[in-house]
Design a protein around this motif. Sequence first.
Motif, PDB file in Angstrom:
ATOM      1  N   ALA A  55     -31.855 -27.543  11.179  1.00 46.05           N
ATOM      2  CA  ALA A  55     -33.060 -27.426  12.008  1.00 46.05           C
ATOM      3  C   ALA A  55     -33.346 -28.706  12.792  1.00 46.05           C
ATOM      4  O   ALA A  55     -34.050 -28.671  13.807  1.00 46.05           O
ATOM      5  N   ALA A  56     -32.781 -29.827  12.324  1.00 47.52           N
ATOM      6  CA  ALA A  56     -33.139 -31.132  12.900  1.00 47.52           C
ATOM      7  C   ALA A  56     -32.993 -31.220  14.420  1.00 47.52           C
ATOM      8  O   ALA A  56     -33.886 -31.727  15.092  1.00 47.52           O
ATOM      9  N   PRO A  57     -31.876 -30.718  15.016  1.00 46.47           N
ATOM     10  CA  PRO A  57     -31.741 -30.889  16.474  1.00 46.47           C
ATOM     11  C   PRO A  57     -32.773 -30.113  17.288  1.00 46.47           C
ATOM     12  O   PRO A  57     -32.866 -30.289  18.500  1.00 46.47           O
ATOM     13  N   GLU A  58     -33.537 -29.245  16.612  1.00 46.49           N
ATOM     14  CA  GLU A  58     -34.480 -28.415  17.377  1.00 46.49           C
ATOM     15  C   GLU A  58     -35.939 -28.803  17.161  1.00 46.49           C
ATOM     16  O   GLU A  58     -36.841 -28.014  17.465  1.00 46.49           O
ATOM     17  N   VAL A  59     -36.164 -30.000  16.659  1.00 50.67           N
ATOM     18  CA  VAL A  59     -37.566 -30.327  16.358  1.00 50.67           C
ATOM     19  C   VAL A  59     -38.406 -30.658  17.592  1.00 50.67           C
ATOM     20  O   VAL A  59     -39.616 -30.892  17.461  1.00 50.67           O
ATOM     21  N   HIS A  60     -37.782 -30.638  18.766  1.00 55.12           N
ATOM     22  CA  HIS A  60     -38.594 -30.829  19.982  1.00 55.12           C
ATOM     23  C   HIS A  60     -39.318 -29.538  20.370  1.00 55.12           C
ATOM     24  O   HIS A  60     -40.174 -29.539  21.249  1.00 55.12           O
ATOM     25  N   VAL A  61     -38.964 -28.440  19.698  1.00 53.22           N
ATOM     26  CA  VAL A  61     -39.563 -27.130  20.018  1.00 53.22           C
ATOM     27  C   VAL A  61     -40.635 -26.810  18.963  1.00 53.22           C
ATOM     28  O   VAL A  61     -40.444 -27.081  17.776  1.00 53.22           O
ATOM     29  N   TYR A  62     -41.743 -26.213  19.382  1.00 52.01           N
ATOM     30  CA  TYR A  62     -42.775 -25.807  18.422  1.00 52.01           C
ATOM     31  C   TYR A  62     -42.221 -24.749  17.461  1.00 52.01           C
ATOM     32  O   TYR A  62     -41.361 -23.954  17.845  1.00 52.01           O
ATOM     33  N   PRO A  63     -42.748 -24.713  16.223  1.00 53.06           N
ATOM     34  CA  PRO A  63     -42.283 -23.672  15.293  1.00 53.06           C
ATOM     35  C   PRO A  63     -42.726 -22.284  15.738  1.00 53.06           C
ATOM     36  O   PRO A  63     -43.668 -22.158  16.528  1.00 53.06           O
ATOM     37  N   LYS A  64     -42.060 -21.280  15.187  1.00 55.29           N
ATOM     38  CA  LYS A  64     -42.520 -19.900  15.429  1.00 55.29           C
ATOM     39  C   LYS A  64     -43.903 -19.810  14.818  1.00 55.29           C
ATOM     40  O   LYS A  64     -44.070 -20.049  13.621  1.00 55.29           O
ATOM     41  N   SER A  65     -44.899 -19.444  15.628  1.00 61.95           N
ATOM     42  CA  SER A  65     -46.278 -19.580  15.147  1.00 61.95           C
ATOM     43  C   SER A  65     -46.565 -18.693  13.942  1.00 61.95           C
ATOM     44  O   SER A  65     -47.353 -19.036  13.081  1.00 61.95           O
ATOM     45  N   SER A  66     -45.914 -17.556  13.841  1.00 65.47           N
ATOM     46  CA  SER A  66     -46.259 -16.685  12.717  1.00 65.47           C
ATOM     47  C   SER A  66     -45.322 -16.865  11.517  1.00 65.47           C
ATOM     48  O   SER A  66     -45.487 -16.176  10.514  1.00 65.47           O
ATOM     49  N   HIS A  67     -44.381 -17.774  11.610  1.00 69.44           N
ATOM     50  CA  HIS A  67     -43.484 -18.075  10.480  1.00 69.44           C
ATOM     51  C   HIS A  67     -42.856 -16.812   9.903  1.00 69.44           C
ATOM     52  O   HIS A  67     -42.755 -16.637   8.692  1.00 69.44           O
ATOM     53  N   THR A  68     -42.444 -15.886  10.786  1.00 67.46           N
ATOM     54  CA  THR A  68     -42.089 -14.547  10.299  1.00 67.46           C
ATOM     55  C   THR A  68     -40.889 -14.507   9.351  1.00 67.46           C
ATOM     56  O   THR A  68     -40.882 -13.691   8.434  1.00 67.46           O
ATOM     57  N   ASP A  69     -39.888 -15.386   9.552  1.00 66.27           N
ATOM     58  CA  ASP A  69     -38.736 -15.303   8.639  1.00 66.27           C
ATOM     59  C   ASP A  69     -39.185 -15.559   7.202  1.00 66.27           C
ATOM     60  O   ASP A  69     -38.792 -14.863   6.269  1.00 66.27           O
ATOM     61  N   LEU A  70     -40.021 -16.580   7.059  1.00 68.33           N
ATOM     62  CA  LEU A  70     -40.484 -16.936   5.713  1.00 68.33           C
ATOM     63  C   LEU A  70     -41.471 -15.897   5.161  1.00 68.33           C
ATOM     64  O   LEU A  70     -41.367 -15.493   4.001  1.00 68.33           O
ATOM     65  N   THR A  71     -42.410 -15.453   6.002  1.00 69.84           N
ATOM     66  CA  THR A  71     -43.382 -14.472   5.471  1.00 69.84           C
ATOM     67  C   THR A  71     -42.672 -13.158   5.111  1.00 69.84           C
ATOM     68  O   THR A  71     -42.997 -12.541   4.098  1.00 69.84           O
ATOM     69  N   ASP A  72     -41.663 -12.765   5.906  1.00 74.03           N
ATOM     70  CA  ASP A  72     -40.914 -11.543   5.565  1.00 74.03           C
ATOM     71  C   ASP A  72     -40.221 -11.699   4.210  1.00 74.03           C
ATOM     72  O   ASP A  72     -40.240 -10.790   3.375  1.00 74.03           O
ATOM     73  N   ALA A  73     -39.592 -12.863   4.010  1.00 72.70           N
ATOM     74  CA  ALA A  73     -38.859 -13.067   2.749  1.00 72.70           C
ATOM     75  C   ALA A  73     -39.822 -13.103   1.562  1.00 72.70           C
ATOM     76  O   ALA A  73     -39.544 -12.531   0.500  1.00 72.70           O
ATOM     77  N   LEU A  74     -40.974 -13.757   1.740  1.00 73.80           N
ATOM     78  CA  LEU A  74     -41.945 -13.811   0.637  1.00 73.80           C
ATOM     79  C   LEU A  74     -42.561 -12.436   0.384  1.00 73.80           C
ATOM     80  O   LEU A  74     -42.809 -12.053  -0.759  1.00 73.80           O
ATOM     81  N   ALA A  75     -42.787 -11.703   1.482  1.00 79.25           N
ATOM     82  CA  ALA A  75     -43.346 -10.349   1.336  1.00 79.25           C
ATOM     83  C   ALA A  75     -42.375  -9.477   0.532  1.00 79.25           C
ATOM     84  O   ALA A  75     -42.778  -8.728  -0.355  1.00 79.25           O
ATOM     85  N   GLU A  76     -41.083  -9.639   0.809  1.00 72.00           N
ATOM     86  CA  GLU A  76     -40.098  -8.848   0.071  1.00 72.00           C
ATOM     87  C   GLU A  76     -40.070  -9.284  -1.399  1.00 72.00           C
ATOM     88  O   GLU A  76     -40.037  -8.446  -2.300  1.00 72.00           O
ATOM     89  N   ARG A  77     -40.133 -10.601  -1.602  1.00 71.06           N
ATOM     90  CA  ARG A  77     -40.100 -11.140  -2.972  1.00 71.06           C
ATOM     91  C   ARG A  77     -41.249 -10.562  -3.818  1.00 71.06           C
ATOM     92  O   ARG A  77     -41.087 -10.290  -4.999  1.00 71.06           O
ATOM     93  N   GLU A 206     -49.232  -9.572  -8.340  1.00 66.15           N
ATOM     94  CA  GLU A 206     -49.084  -8.138  -8.634  1.00 66.15           C
ATOM     95  C   GLU A 206     -50.432  -7.411  -8.635  1.00 66.15           C
ATOM     96  O   GLU A 206     -50.482  -6.205  -8.442  1.00 66.15           O
ATOM     97  N   LEU A 207     -51.518  -8.156  -8.874  1.00 66.75           N
ATOM     98  CA  LEU A 207     -52.838  -7.514  -8.963  1.00 66.75           C
ATOM     99  C   LEU A 207     -53.440  -7.214  -7.593  1.00 66.75           C
ATOM    100  O   LEU A 207     -54.456  -6.532  -7.492  1.00 66.75           O
ATOM    101  N   LEU A 208     -52.809  -7.752  -6.535  1.00 64.82           N
ATOM    102  CA  LEU A 208     -53.356  -7.535  -5.187  1.00 64.82           C
ATOM    103  C   LEU A 208     -53.344  -6.053  -4.796  1.00 64.82           C
ATOM    104  O   LEU A 208     -54.141  -5.637  -3.958  1.00 64.82           O
ATOM    105  N   ALA A 209     -52.450  -5.293  -5.396  1.00 70.26           N
ATOM    106  CA  ALA A 209     -52.381  -3.866  -5.063  1.00 70.26           C
ATOM    107  C   ALA A 209     -53.686  -3.162  -5.436  1.00 70.26           C
ATOM    108  O   ALA A 209     -54.050  -2.156  -4.827  1.00 70.26           O
ATOM    109  N   GLU A 210     -54.373  -3.713  -6.443  1.00 65.25           N
ATOM    110  CA  GLU A 210     -55.583  -3.015  -6.911  1.00 65.25           C
ATOM    111  C   GLU A 210     -56.881  -3.788  -6.724  1.00 65.25           C
ATOM    112  O   GLU A 210     -57.953  -3.265  -7.018  1.00 65.25           O
ATOM    113  N   HIS A 211     -56.781  -5.050  -6.296  1.00 64.32           N
ATOM    114  CA  HIS A 211     -58.004  -5.860  -6.197  1.00 64.32           C
ATOM    115  C   HIS A 211     -58.083  -6.539  -4.841  1.00 64.32           C
ATOM    116  O   HIS A 211     -57.155  -7.248  -4.465  1.00 64.32           O
ATOM    117  N   ASP A 212     -59.216  -6.344  -4.141  1.00 64.28           N
ATOM    118  CA  ASP A 212     -59.330  -6.981  -2.828  1.00 64.28           C
ATOM    119  C   ASP A 212     -60.229  -8.210  -2.863  1.00 64.28           C
ATOM    120  O   ASP A 212     -60.599  -8.745  -1.831  1.00 64.28           O
TER     121      ASP A 212
END
Length: 359
Positions: A55-77, A206-212
């Motif tokens: 990732a180092a050579p690309e640090v002049h670019v802003y990150p993906k604002s929604s961090h989708t790769d990471l949120t997708d992986a965590l959502a799957e986890r 795991e409790l998020l399915a039943e508690h808001d």
Amino acid sequence: MRPRDLSAHQAYVPGRGAEEVARELGMDPDELTKLSSNENPHGPSPDAVAAIEDAAPEVHVYPKSSHTDLTDALAERWDLASEQVWVSAGADGALDYLSRAFLEPGDRVLTPEPGFAYYPMSARYHHGEVAEYDLSKADDFAQTSEVVLDAYDGERIVYVTTPHNPTGSEMPRDDIVELLESVDDETLVVVDEAYGEYSDEPSSIELLAEHDNLAVTRTFSKAFGLAGLRIGYAAVPEEWADAYARVNTPFAASEVACRAALAALGDEEHVEKSVETAKWAREHYRANLEAETWPSGANFVLAEVGDASAVAEAAQKRGVIVRDTSSFGLPECVRVSCGTREETRRAVEVLNEVIADLD
Ligand code: PMP
């Protein structure tokens, strides 16, 4: 010109790094074993290091604002929707997002005492007020819904840390459910699982399915060995999908951090090794320290050593840095992080010498 009156804010004093301590003591930093910040003694996963280099050579670019790769992986986890994962600069950042999303000026929060200093700090930064529940009331700092509910008085946010810093105690699943079901409709329960990977208890995610009325915070700083990159997240109910964009700090999590976290998440072997070392070390401390210790579900152990400040200072002179827990209101205890086997054995040796000398 001065800032507004900040006298009610506790100043944050970060633990000192090995280099600073070494300089002060005239020692070589390599001679010091730092066991005061619950860091991963195995360091980051090699996959995370490779991701950082990529990732180092690309640090002049802003990150993906929604961090989708990471949120997708965590959502799957965690079997969540991607929008239920709020990526942040460390779990501290996630705690701030929750304060921002929930607190109106003057709202009260309920925090554990002893407990993690950032809960009251974050609440005060967001114009909240702080009440406490007393964990030392129960034997072994046992965390039960009763201890929390005895002190509860309709606060807007209730914090539970499990495993708990600095005691290592855990709140059983049934008690967390009891708490979620007993508080008022307008109370959010934040379960902080910064040390969750080291615990054998199931995650409250795991409790998020039943508690808001629940949010769970987690971090890549501990078992994933990425403390220096500042990356963590909150797992939240599906209903809050629109709130993240309204409370987050723009680009608070860097692309380097997100990519490293994604790689670290994929290196299960590294996490397993890290957890195994911590479990060995906490048993080693409990069996060998000449001090009262408490059961721990985390990567550290709390030990009652007498004059904690004197013990920590003397141990430091002998090359082992531990955390004096006076600032947590436990002036007779030190918190010692799980190191490698060699570091852990050395810490036991030094602490036992120091305790005997000061006796
Ligand atoms: N919660 C607890 C209980 C902690 O001990 C810590 C780290 N000291 C954090 C949250 C924050 O961790 P980070 O911001 O590094 O993710």
